[in-house]
Enzyme design. Structure first.
Site: not given
Ligand code: NAD
Ligand code: G6P
Ligand code: MN
Length: 442
Positions: A93, A148, A170-171, A200, A265, A285
């Site tokens: 990231r 994501n 997405c949240d 987004h 976004y 970030r």
């Molecule tokens: P993080 O790095 O703390 O956790 C992600 C986990 O995924 C790690 O433990 C990693 O080992 C695991 N991982 C990586 N590749 C993998 C695979 N192929 N199979 C299974 N596990 C795997 O990340 P985070 O900050 O907790 O975020 C997690 C995900 O959620 C990210 O993709 C983030 O962008 C997403 N997210 C999305 C939204 C949304 O609105 N859609 C909101 C918040 C977070």
């Molecule tokens: C929001 C978005 C997610 C994104 C997150 C990032 O929740 O909907 O898609 O992954 O923000 O937050 P962070 O605290 O990791 O920048």
């Molecule tokens: Mn999102």
């Protein structure tokens, strides 16, 4: 008796797992037979699971939390798979952010060059997850995906596995709704919104509070203060200065384009110059998350390993966990609750392509989302969305075909990148940085 389900969190080592599990266990209507964490990183997942076990002990001591890095064991007969993988981790990231910023462009997790690079890493593993679920999970499995960049994941999975039972969510819109509720001094559950766009990349066209149209009232507030009110300062998410900045920025967008209320976004696409000035290549970030959420997890794990008590509430931030549990509950029991989710357009937005993956309201049934009809959207919004949809489509094609040309087209088409020259420079650095994750582009 209500049906009971096997639930698997894929990306069990995520910083969000404790919050999701808390919401799962607090939702008494959702009957859980088994709760599993699955991750490819055993060490990380084991550490996070120490915290998650505390959550379970606190809320449902009778439930045994199962932890695995074995696909067959974790996914066999799974009913719901909550996906939250971060392919490449926070380390990548930060690279996405810094490479983009170095070239004067937005360096962001899901938007612009960073988002496209992250998308190119994530398509393969998400398609693999679908294949694993098709092989081992219950025939009526649902993957509810947060991983994501959700827009690109949605586009790719729809293209490559059109029949998969995956719902991308997405949240952010719900988090904006939470701010709206604070502004209106009401409960989030009293709001109902109309909305259209890509993930987004969307707009609230109407907000109702207990049936009353409060859109104009909200616009007035947002035009003056952004999505921030006195109550927001008590909110754990808004206490983060970066999020406060983001919620405040909506102000400028509403003043420029007062038709609708923006997703936060849009700041990256419409106020790119402001945001590049604001961003700090030495404190991106991703780096803030490493020093914030990640550090909190590490410190809590250390305490638990030393037999000390920890404060679990620090992991219960925002609407993230509540929202995904609400969606799972609707799929599980056919509640037909109305949620904003990412679905294939198929005419819902009349003047957008059928194959666009749009974020719109849908009624969530046991067979999946039943999207509402949005109708026609005005030219400005249509133009923005078509450009981004084409860009995301090209990212997906670049990965499927291993095509450098299409990747360059995608980078060039993105609003956050000013020219083909810059697009090429960034892409070439991204190719180098992503050697471990991307297939070779020819
Ligand atoms: P993080 O790095 O703390 O956790 C992600 C986990 O995924 C790690 O433990 C990693 O080992 C695991 N991982 C990586 N590749 C993998 C695979 N192929 N199979 C299974 N596990 C795997 O990340 P985070 O900050 O907790 O975020 C997690 C995900 O959620 C990210 O993709 C983030 O962008 C997403 N997210 C999305 C939204 C949304 O609105 N859609 C909101 C918040 C977070
Ligand atoms: C929001 C978005 C997610 C994104 C997150 C990032 O929740 O909907 O898609 O992954 O923000 O937050 P962070 O605290 O990791 O920048
Ligand atoms: Mn999102």
């Amino acid at each position: 008796m209500k049906k009971e389900f096997k639930i698997v969190i894929c990306g069990g080592g995520s910083t969000y797992t404790a919050g999701i599990v808390k919401n799962l266990l607090e939702e008494e209507e959702l009957k859980i037979k088994e709760l599993w964490l699955y991750d490819i990183d055993q060490e990380r997942q084991e550490k996070v699971s120490l915290i998650v076990k505390e959550v379970v002990k606190d809320l449902r001591p009778s439930l045994e939390l199962k932890i695995s890095t074995d696909e067959e064991e974790a996914f066999t007969d799974a009913d719901f798979i909550m996906a939250q993988m971060r392919v490449g981790g926070l380390k990548m990231r930060v690279k996405d952010e810094q490479i983009s910023l170095k070239h004067g462009c937005i360096g962001q997790e899901t938007c612009g060059a960073g988002g496209m690079a992250y998308g190119m890493r994530t398509i393969g593993p998400m398609v693999h997850l679908i294949d694993v679920c098709e092989k081992y999970a219950s025939k009526t499995y649902w993957i509810v995906n947060y991983s994501n960049p959700a827009a690109i994941v949605a586009k790719a999975t729809q293209t490559l596995r059109p029949n998969a039972r995956i719902l991308n969510i997405c949240d952010m819109p719900v988090e904006v709704e939470a701010r709206m509720a604070e502004i209106l001094d009401t409960d989030l559950s009293n709001l109902e919104v109309d909305y259209f766009g890509l993930n987004h990349y969307g707009w609230f066209t109407k907000v109702q509070c207990n049936g009353e149209d409060v859109t104009e009232k909200l616009k007035k507030h947002v035009a003056e203060y952004g999505y921030v009110s006195k109550a927001s300062y008590e909110d754990a998410l808004v206490k983060d200065p970066d999020w406060l900045h983001t919620f405040t920025n909506a102000k400028k967008i509403v003043n420029y384009f007062p038709d609708y209320l923006p997703n936060t976004y849009w700041q990256y696409y419409l106020l790119g110059d402001d945001i590049v000035d604001y961003m700090d290549i030495n404190n991106t970030r991703g780096m803030q998350v490493i020093h914030g959420r990640e550090t909190k997890i590490r410190e809590a794990v250390k305490k638990l390993e030393n037999g000390e008590k920890i404060d679990l509430t620090q992991f219960y931030v925002g609407v993230h966990g509540k929202f995904i549990v609400e969606v799972v509950k609707a799929l599980a029991y056919d509640t037909r609750s109305r949620q904003l989710v990412i679905v294939k357009n198929d005419g819902a937005v009349k003047n957008l392509p059928d194959d666009a993956m749009v974020e719109i309201p849908a009624y969530i049934t046991k067979d999946g989302p039943e999207p509402v009809r949005v109708g026609e959207i005005p030219r400005f919004y249509k133009g923005l969305i078509e450009q981004q949809d084409a860009c995301e489509g090209l990212v997906v094609e670049a990965v499927i075909e291993g095509s450098y040309k299409k990747a360059l087209q995608a980078f060039t088409l993105n609003r956050t990148i000013p020219s083909a020259n810059v697009a090429k420079e960034i892409l070439d650095e991204m190719v180098e940085a992503n050697k471990e994750y991307w297939m070779e582009l020819k």
